[in-house]
Design a protein around this motif. Structure first.
Motif, mmCIF file in Angstrom:
data_model
loop_
_atom_site.group_PDB
_atom_site.id
_atom_site.type_symbol
_atom_site.label_atom_id
_atom_site.label_comp_id
_atom_site.label_asym_id
_atom_site.label_seq_id
_atom_site.Cartn_x
_atom_site.Cartn_y
_atom_site.Cartn_z
ATOM 1 N N LEU A 135 0.929 -1.089 0.083
ATOM 2 C CA LEU A 135 0.153 0.037 -0.151
ATOM 3 C C LEU A 135 0.814 1.408 -0.140
ATOM 4 C CD1 LEU A 135 -2.676 1.527 0.310
ATOM 5 C CD2 LEU A 135 -2.769 0.933 2.696
ATOM 6 N N ALA A 136 1.876 1.162 0.727
ATOM 7 C CA ALA A 136 2.894 2.549 0.774
ATOM 8 C C ALA A 136 3.584 2.712 -0.454
ATOM 9 C CB ALA A 136 3.912 2.325 1.635
ATOM 10 N N LYS A 137 3.746 1.615 -1.420
ATOM 11 C CA LYS A 137 4.466 1.645 -2.527
ATOM 12 C C LYS A 137 3.420 2.258 -3.512
ATOM 13 C CE LYS A 137 7.327 0.317 -6.308
ATOM 14 N NZ LYS A 137 6.368 -0.008 -7.276
ATOM 15 N N ALA A 138 2.133 1.910 -3.462
ATOM 16 C CA ALA A 138 1.118 2.627 -4.516
ATOM 17 C C ALA A 138 1.115 4.065 -3.976
ATOM 18 C CB ALA A 138 -0.108 1.889 -4.412
ATOM 19 N N ILE A 139 0.866 4.415 -2.646
ATOM 20 C CA ILE A 139 0.976 5.815 -2.425
ATOM 21 C C ILE A 139 2.322 6.676 -3.049
ATOM 22 C CG2 ILE A 139 1.024 7.335 -0.494
ATOM 23 C CD1 ILE A 139 -0.537 5.269 1.224
ATOM 24 N N TRP A 140 3.205 5.803 -2.792
ATOM 25 C CA TRP A 140 4.612 6.596 -3.406
ATOM 26 C C TRP A 140 4.371 6.742 -4.804
ATOM 27 C CZ3 TRP A 140 8.647 9.227 -1.970
ATOM 28 C CH2 TRP A 140 9.535 9.309 -2.631
ATOM 29 N N ASN A 141 3.911 5.865 -5.638
ATOM 30 C CA ASN A 141 3.651 5.968 -7.028
ATOM 31 C C ASN A 141 2.785 7.043 -7.286
ATOM 32 O OD1 ASN A 141 5.289 3.496 -7.313
ATOM 33 N ND2 ASN A 141 3.432 2.059 -7.631
ATOM 34 N N LEU A 142 1.753 7.283 -6.535
ATOM 35 C CA LEU A 142 0.907 8.474 -6.994
ATOM 36 C C LEU A 142 1.338 9.696 -6.509
ATOM 37 C CD1 LEU A 142 -2.637 6.677 -5.896
ATOM 38 C CD2 LEU A 142 -1.585 7.386 -8.317
ATOM 39 N N SER A 143 2.255 9.644 -5.513
ATOM 40 C CA SER A 143 2.923 10.894 -5.123
ATOM 41 C C SER A 143 3.747 11.540 -6.217
ATOM 42 C CB SER A 143 3.363 10.802 -3.643
ATOM 43 O OG SER A 143 4.533 10.046 -3.812
ATOM 44 N N GLN A 144 4.525 10.393 -6.709
ATOM 45 C CA GLN A 144 5.563 10.902 -7.672
ATOM 46 C C GLN A 144 5.053 11.418 -9.073
ATOM 47 O OE1 GLN A 144 9.000 10.957 -6.939
ATOM 48 N NE2 GLN A 144 7.581 10.706 -4.866
ATOM 49 N N PHE A 145 3.603 10.659 -9.266
ATOM 50 C CA PHE A 145 2.834 11.103 -10.451
ATOM 51 C C PHE A 145 2.213 12.666 -10.261
ATOM 52 C CE2 PHE A 145 -0.972 11.388 -12.335
ATOM 53 C CZ PHE A 145 -1.014 10.999 -14.021
ATOM 54 N N ALA A 146 1.949 12.785 -8.969
ATOM 55 C CA ALA A 146 1.345 14.041 -8.696
ATOM 56 C C ALA A 146 2.385 14.930 -8.799
ATOM 57 C CB ALA A 146 0.570 13.963 -7.214
ATOM 58 N N LEU A 147 3.514 15.160 -8.327
ATOM 59 C CA LEU A 147 4.734 16.014 -8.509
ATOM 60 C C LEU A 147 4.998 16.131 -9.892
ATOM 61 C CD1 LEU A 147 6.944 14.674 -5.595
ATOM 62 C CD2 LEU A 147 5.794 16.918 -5.684
ATOM 63 N N LYS A 148 4.868 15.080 -10.766
ATOM 64 C CA LYS A 148 5.308 15.447 -12.277
ATOM 65 C C LYS A 148 4.309 16.233 -12.786
ATOM 66 C CE LYS A 148 6.104 12.678 -16.503
ATOM 67 N NZ LYS A 148 6.295 11.501 -16.902
ATOM 68 N N TRP A 149 3.159 16.099 -12.516
ATOM 69 C CA TRP A 149 1.952 16.844 -13.079
ATOM 70 C C TRP A 149 1.159 17.624 -12.398
ATOM 71 C CZ3 TRP A 149 1.952 16.053 -18.241
ATOM 72 C CH2 TRP A 149 2.380 14.990 -18.861
ATOM 73 N N LYS A 150 1.906 18.484 -11.307
ATOM 74 C CA LYS A 150 1.210 19.119 -10.452
ATOM 75 C C LYS A 150 0.943 20.496 -11.076
ATOM 76 C CE LYS A 150 5.796 21.305 -9.127
ATOM 77 N NZ LYS A 150 6.838 21.669 -8.079
ATOM 78 N N ALA A 151 1.269 21.039 -12.077
ATOM 79 C CA ALA A 151 1.019 22.220 -12.471
ATOM 80 C C ALA A 151 0.453 22.215 -13.959
ATOM 81 C CB ALA A 151 2.385 23.221 -12.763
ATOM 82 N N GLU A 152 -0.194 20.823 -14.435
ATOM 83 C CA GLU A 152 -0.780 20.696 -15.579
ATOM 84 C C GLU A 152 -2.335 20.977 -15.461
ATOM 85 O OE1 GLU A 152 -1.360 20.374 -19.523
ATOM 86 O OE2 GLU A 152 0.518 19.815 -18.546
ATOM 87 N N PRO A 153 -2.935 22.127 -15.976
ATOM 88 C CA PRO A 153 -4.345 22.403 -15.695
ATOM 89 C C PRO A 153 -5.179 21.430 -16.184
ATOM 90 C CG PRO A 153 -3.128 24.312 -16.372
ATOM 91 C CD PRO A 153 -2.020 23.380 -16.644
ATOM 92 N N THR A 154 -6.271 20.914 -15.641
ATOM 93 C CA THR A 154 -7.296 20.029 -16.045
ATOM 94 C C THR A 154 -8.471 20.458 -15.688
ATOM 95 O OG1 THR A 154 -7.548 17.811 -16.493
ATOM 96 C CG2 THR A 154 -7.140 18.395 -14.542
ATOM 97 N N LEU A 155 -9.553 19.862 -16.235
ATOM 98 C CA LEU A 155 -10.985 20.048 -15.743
ATOM 99 C C LEU A 155 -11.332 19.445 -14.490
ATOM 100 C CD1 LEU A 155 -12.895 19.766 -19.171
ATOM 101 C CD2 LEU A 155 -12.438 21.741 -18.044
ATOM 102 N N ALA A 156 -11.789 20.087 -13.520
ATOM 103 C CA ALA A 156 -12.356 19.525 -12.243
ATOM 104 C C ALA A 156 -13.861 19.459 -12.443
ATOM 105 C CB ALA A 156 -12.058 20.437 -11.176
ATOM 106 N N TYR A 157 -14.409 18.493 -11.815
ATOM 107 C CA TYR A 157 -15.867 18.158 -12.103
ATOM 108 C C TYR A 157 -16.495 18.406 -10.523
ATOM 109 C CZ TYR A 157 -14.510 16.546 -16.605
ATOM 110 O OH TYR A 157 -13.915 16.859 -18.114
#
Length: 488
Positions: A135-157
């Motif tokens: 579970l910690a590994k999956a959290i880490w994966n998503l955190s790194q993905f989030a950092l990579k795309w932290k400033a990419e605007p996208t639609l919120a719903y």
């Protein structure tokens, strides 16, 4: 010959297709019944340490030499169980057959639940120890993905309708936070897990009080020794014939929470895949549909949603089992727990394997993301336009009404004519908006509308952030683990 192959008998897809060998092995019959033998040894060792002369060193040595149940031991137990209709007594007999010096003292003073309940607590603890690093590994994966795309605007719903803008990374940080709550919940349950210990038939320790000739301190010492040998911090203060089935419900609630989080994450990914913004990993030779060759269905996310639904359903069974434990115990807890306890951990394990695989290889299509933002952005700048107009002396209510009217006209153009959004052109052609005409083009930059998304991601996922602090204990596992490979 029929029946000679594994393909001639039903097998659970959890073990044959989805979960890890380590989790499958943990809940195997050999693992379970070998733990029974460990518990019998722990009991005998502790009794000898507390002065029970009937337990000899020879008996203990023979027990230690046969802790792993062999195939021949299983055959012996099967024959005996067919006669006695009692699995614990059958395995006592099988253990005594290979450790004859101990045959007379195995299970001394104990009830069946000393073996079954304590082994189940050991199995659940060990299973959570398998799950938590994954579970910690999956959290880490998503955190790194989030950092990579932290400033990419996208639609919120909201209501699944475009609202304001966030960023691709901000959405992933929300996913990671839900999983972090699950990590904390499972850690709390795992660390709070206790032992049943040696409590006697109805939890009064009467049989052990008899063995120790009324010495209550030795009854306490016995459980302290058993906890030390089994790796538990202590025993539950009150037991009946079993440890309370409330414990199983608490464990299942924590795991069901994980199932709900993963279902939500994978549901989001499935929507994003339908909009062609984000996809789960898709391998070179992977087939998305047997009929529609062009399709790239999010089958891994769909699978995790289905497994998560099953995991989310487990607490109902455990709640019913707790509710129907009449007085000090009713045996209708037995068969269902043999199914549900292993299954909830096999399900959670399979889900985390799949989530690791998906989260370590998510693919973003930034040009598609930008295109979809631009389709909706004219509507999203209207709140800013109202504020700019008010700052120049216009009525807030009149500005709202003017924008409401032409926004609906532009929406009708998109919906009824299939034409591009022409709201900006309508604003530039409406005299009321003349004071801000020269500002409109500059306002159509999506990065102006993501608020503090990038900062939020950095603070939560970045160096020194909450995620890094919470998963620090699992860092070695994370660094030494490749992305999970799926069996199918």
């Amino acid at each position: 010959m029929a029946g000679s192959s594994i393909y001639d008998h039903y097998q659970t897809s959890l073990t044959s297709r989805y979960c890890s060998p380590e989790m499958s092995t943990l809940f195997s019959q050999r693992s379970r019944h070998s733990k029974w033998r460990e518990l019998w040894l722990f009991l005998a060792e502790s009794q000898r340490e507390l002065g029970v002369g009937a337990v000899t060193e020879e008996a203990l040595d023979q027990m230690r030499a046969h802790l792993k149940v062999t195939d021949d031991d299983f055959k012996t137990a099967q024959v005996e169980e067919k006669k006695r209709r009692h699995d614990v007594m059958a395995h006592i007999y099988a253990f005594g057959a290979v450790a004859p010096a101990a045959a007379g003292i195995i299970h001394y003073g104990a009830t069946s639940c000393y073996i079954t309940d304590n082994s189940e607590l050991m199995l659940m603890r060990d299973a959570m120890d398998i799950l938590l690093p994954k579970l910690a590994k999956a959290i880490w994966n998503l955190s790194q993905f989030a950092l990579k795309w932290k400033a990419e605007p996208t639609l919120a719903y909201t209501h699944l309708q475009p609202a304001q803008l966030i960023t691709v990374g901000k959405r992933a940080a929300q996913w990671a936070q839900d999983l972090l709550f699950d990590l904390e919940s499972i850690e709390d349950v795992r660390n709070g897990l206790k032992f049943r210990g040696a409590q006697g038939t109805t939890g009064t320790q009467a049989s052990f009080l008899e063995i120790f000739r009324g010495d209550t301190s030795k009854c306490d010492d016995l459980n302290q020794l058993l906890c030390q040998k089994s790796g538990f911090p202590g025993c539950y203060e009150v037991s009946t014939q079993t440890y309370t089935r409330k414990v199983d419900l608490i464990v299942s609630n924590a795991l069901a929470g994980l199932g709900a989080s993963v279902h939500k994450i994978c549901g989001d990914i499935r929507h994003l895949a339908a909009w062609k913004e984000i996809e789960e990993p898709f391998e070179k030779d992977q087939i998305g549909s047997s009929a529609m060759a062009y399709k790239r269905n999010p089958m891994r996310s769909e699978r995790l949603c289905s497994l998560s639904r099953e995991l989310m359903s487990k607490p109902v069974n455990f709640a019913n089992t707790l509710a129907t434990q009449w007085m000090e115990r009713s045996l209708d807890d037995s068969a269902i727990r043999r199914v549900d306890i292993p299954e909830m951990f096999l399900l959670a394990d399979a889900i985390l394997i799949g989530l690791d695989n998906i989260s370590s290889g998510l693919v973003v299509y930034p040009q598609r993301v930008k295109a979809r933002v631009q389709e909706e952005l004219p509507f999203m700048i209207t709140e800013t336009l109202i504020m700019r107009l008010v700052a120049k002396g216009e009525s807030r209510q009149e500005a709202h009404e003017q924008i409401r009217v032409i926004s609906h006209q532009a929406s009708s153009t998109v919906k009824n004519k299939g034409e591009p959004n022409d709201l900006v052109a309508r604003i530039k052609a409406t005299e009321f908006f003349r004071p801000i005409w020269d500002e409109i083009d500059d306002l159509l930059r999506s990065e102006l509308y993501i608020g503090r998304s990038a900062d939020i991601v950095e603070r939560f996922c970045g160096v020194g952030g909450m995620i890094q602090r919470k998963i620090m204990a699992y860092q070695s596992f994370i660094e030494n683990s490749a992305a999970s490979e799926l069996m199918v």
